[in-house]
Scaffold this active site. Structure first.
Site, PDB file in Angstrom:
ATOM      1  N   ARG A  94      58.308 -33.443  25.042  1.00  0.00           N
ATOM      2  CA  ARG A  94      56.896 -33.791  25.183  1.00  0.00           C
ATOM      3  C   ARG A  94      56.817 -34.913  26.215  1.00  0.00           C
ATOM      4  NH1 ARG A  94      53.310 -37.754  21.674  1.00  0.00           N
ATOM      5  NH2 ARG A  94      51.320 -37.304  22.639  1.00  0.00           N
ATOM      6  N   HIS A 183      46.627 -35.011  24.235  1.00  0.00           N
ATOM      7  CA  HIS A 183      46.686 -34.073  23.099  1.00  0.00           C
ATOM      8  C   HIS A 183      46.548 -32.622  23.574  1.00  0.00           C
ATOM      9  CE1 HIS A 183      44.888 -37.311  20.170  1.00  0.00           C
ATOM     10  NE2 HIS A 183      46.207 -37.337  20.106  1.00  0.00           N
ATOM     11  N   HIS A 211      40.495 -32.793  17.460  1.00  0.00           N
ATOM     12  CA  HIS A 211      41.832 -33.221  17.023  1.00  0.00           C
ATOM     13  C   HIS A 211      41.689 -34.624  16.453  1.00  0.00           C
ATOM     14  CE1 HIS A 211      46.344 -33.615  17.514  1.00  0.00           C
ATOM     15  NE2 HIS A 211      45.967 -34.872  17.338  1.00  0.00           N
ATOM     16  N   LEU A 212      41.666 -34.713  15.124  1.00  0.00           N
ATOM     17  CA  LEU A 212      41.405 -35.994  14.462  1.00  0.00           C
ATOM     18  C   LEU A 212      42.658 -36.449  13.724  1.00  0.00           C
ATOM     19  CD1 LEU A 212      37.912 -35.008  12.937  1.00  0.00           C
ATOM     20  CD2 LEU A 212      38.393 -35.957  15.208  1.00  0.00           C
ATOM     21  N   ASN A 214      45.522 -40.042  13.904  1.00  0.00           N
ATOM     22  CA  ASN A 214      45.354 -41.475  14.075  1.00  0.00           C
ATOM     23  C   ASN A 214      44.733 -41.707  15.456  1.00  0.00           C
ATOM     24  OD1 ASN A 214      45.462 -44.019  13.033  1.00  0.00           O
ATOM     25  ND2 ASN A 214      47.551 -44.377  13.744  1.00  0.00           N
ATOM     26  N   ARG A 287      42.285 -41.572   3.872  1.00  0.00           N
ATOM     27  CA  ARG A 287      42.368 -41.449   2.399  1.00  0.00           C
ATOM     28  C   ARG A 287      41.919 -42.745   1.735  1.00  0.00           C
ATOM     29  NH1 ARG A 287      48.269 -38.993   3.122  1.00  0.00           N
ATOM     30  NH2 ARG A 287      48.020 -40.412   4.854  1.00  0.00           N
ATOM     31  N   GLY A 333      45.803 -34.759  11.196  1.00  0.00           N
ATOM     32  CA  GLY A 333      45.812 -35.354   9.848  1.00  0.00           C
ATOM     33  C   GLY A 333      44.456 -35.454   9.174  1.00  0.00           C
ATOM     34  N   VAL A 334      43.458 -36.013   9.860  1.00  0.00           N
ATOM     35  CA  VAL A 334      42.125 -36.156   9.278  1.00  0.00           C
ATOM     36  C   VAL A 334      41.406 -34.808   9.283  1.00  0.00           C
ATOM     37  CG1 VAL A 334      39.876 -37.281   9.537  1.00  0.00           C
ATOM     38  CG2 VAL A 334      41.977 -38.582   9.981  1.00  0.00           C
ATOM     39  N   GLU A 336      42.489 -31.785   9.294  1.00  0.00           N
ATOM     40  CA  GLU A 336      43.035 -30.760   8.406  1.00  0.00           C
ATOM     41  C   GLU A 336      42.841 -31.102   6.929  1.00  0.00           C
ATOM     42  OE1 GLU A 336      47.169 -30.150   9.539  1.00  0.00           O
ATOM     43  OE2 GLU A 336      46.553 -30.135  11.642  1.00  0.00           O
ATOM     44  N   GLU A 387      52.244 -28.938  17.360  1.00  0.00           N
ATOM     45  CA  GLU A 387      52.596 -29.250  18.744  1.00  0.00           C
ATOM     46  C   GLU A 387      54.057 -28.915  19.037  1.00  0.00           C
ATOM     47  OE1 GLU A 387      50.444 -32.995  17.811  1.00  0.00           O
ATOM     48  OE2 GLU A 387      50.177 -33.123  19.975  1.00  0.00           O
TER      49      GLU A 387
END
Ligand code: ADP
Length: 404
Positions: A94, A183, A211-212, A214, A287, A333-334, A336, A387
């Site tokens: 990457r 991203h 794409h949410l 961090n 969370r 993360g957020v 999904e 990814e």
């Protein structure tokens, strides 16, 4: 024997994430992470995914990426998956910044390395770590193709109207100031998967990808090609993120320097590391923010509202950019996991054909799925990003083509 394995490396400033995949069925053979490279004690977590091996952890000093990668190579060898194996086809890296030149995954040679180095001034935090990772991997397997997969590549299709800032052209060109976006590997993968989920060809589908994680970014994808994205010269622009402000009047920076007496470096850290959700309420984990909101915490509730307000503005903006939207896809993360974020982002947008079905939205799953009601004109989807798989796929496609 045909070589069918690809090692994917994601080298950060003090970490290396890796996955070894078998491209015959895209299965993972091993995954792992080295953290705190260069600190007193580094930690390697290695999980073999074949042969029933247990996850292992090593804590020891690893002075640099070379030592870290050698430790990774040892762990893989202990599982019979050593980097010297003839089954290894390539290593996929990457690379964060590919500028304008790299529109595709690229086999790395000296000229490519030089170009990645030339981009360090526009990606000072990221490209140097990527370069070190590539050099070390080259030293370990000089005979093997090393492929760079760029975070910016998917966004190179943006028209100039979206990619340029309205900044004095001479200055912008001299310093390569424009919107590159990041991203990209995730936006490419998720937009394609969303089309699949709808049972349609990517060329026929317009998607807004959110794409949410961090870090967070949105993109507008028309027929499989990116036409706009929310991150810019750096990943600071756009959405409210875990620790970044996202969009802000740039004059705030002059103000903090002139009136607040802060240095440019202090402001850089403030806006990139100490702002966003963590700056607004002290937490950047969605969370924890939701827990606090449920307990009646007003500071957390306001941080959430600011986050959602920005997200909604981008949905509206990209709706206008695309003209016709077939789907909105939430990922990372957020995106999904946080059903309340998805619900709030789309709330009140029924006139745009957007709605979320409460029951479908609250289902937890690792699968790509639709969460909009049948009647909605625009599909709302949750599409887990991958990814590493996308990097492995692109890498393998490239080296297979070369050998064909
Ligand atoms: P990165 O940008 O670091 O790759 P990820 O895509 O892994 O990040 O996203 C990490 C973020 O996802 C966490 O900071 C947290 O806010 C959020 N997150 C992870 N799991 C959940 C969950 N179950 N519910 C809500 N948010 C979650």
């Amino acid at each position: 024997m045909t070589a069918t394995r690809v090692l994917v490396l994601n080298s950060g400033s003090s970490s290396v994430k890796y996955q070894l995949l078998d491209m015959r069925d895209s299965s993972r053979l091993a995954v792992g992470l080295v953290e705190r490279i260069g600190e007193e004690i580094s930690r390697l977590k290695h999980t073999p995914l074949t042969g029933g091996g247990e996850p292992r952890e090593r804590e020891e000093p690893m002075a640099d990426h070379e030592q870290a990668l050698r430790a990774v190579a040892d762990e893989l060898a202990a599982d019979g998956l050593g980097l010297d194996s003839p089954e290894l086809a390539a290593i996929g890296h990457r690379v964060v910044h590919g500028g304008l030149k790299f529109t595709e995954p690229t086999v790395i040679d000296d000229a490519v390395m030089k170009e990645i180095e030339r981009l360090v001034p526009v990606a000072p935090l990221h490209n140097p770590a990527n370069i070190t990772g590539i050099r070390t991997a080259q030293a370990l397997r000089p005979d093997l193709p090393q492929v760079a997969v760029f975070d910016t590549a998917f966004h190179t299709t943006m028209p100039e109207s979206a990619a340029r800032y309205a900044l004095d052209v001479k200055t912008a060109d001299e310093h390569r100031v424009r919107r590159y976006g990041f991203h990209g590997t995730s936006h490419a993968y998720v937009s394609r998967k969303t089309a699949q989920l709808l049972g349609r060809a990517p060329e026929d589908v317009n998607v807004i990808v959110l794409h949410l994680g961090n870090g967070a970014s949105a993109s507008a994808v028309r027929g499989g090609r990116c036409v706009d994205t929310s991150m810019g010269l750096t990943p600071l622009e756009g959405l409210v993120m875990g620790t970044r402000t996202g969009d802000m009047d740039p004059a705030v920076i002059f103000h903090l320097a002139r009136v607040g007496g802060m240095s440019i470096d202090e402001i850089d850290i403030l806006v990139n590391k100490k702002s966003g959700l963590i700056g607004l309420c002290g937490d950047n984990d969605m969370r924890e923010i939701r827990r606090r909101i449920d307990a009646g915490d007003e500071e957390a509730a306001l941080a959430f509202e600011i986050y959602i307000h920005r997200l909604k503005k981008y949905i509206g903006a990209y709706y206008a950019v695309l003209g016709r939207v077939d789907a909105i896809a939430f990922t990372a993360g957020v995106g999904e996991n946080a059903a309340p974020v998805r619900e709030a982002a789309v709330a009140g947008l029924e006139e745009l054909g957007l709605a979320v079905d409460g029951a479908l939205n609250s289902v937890r799953s690792d699968e790509a799925r639709l969460i909009s009601p049948e009647y909605a004109r625009v599909a709302v989807a949750v599409v887990p990003t991958d990814e590493e798989l996308e990097i492995a796929d692109q890498t393998y496609a490239l080296v297979s083509d070369r050998n064909a």
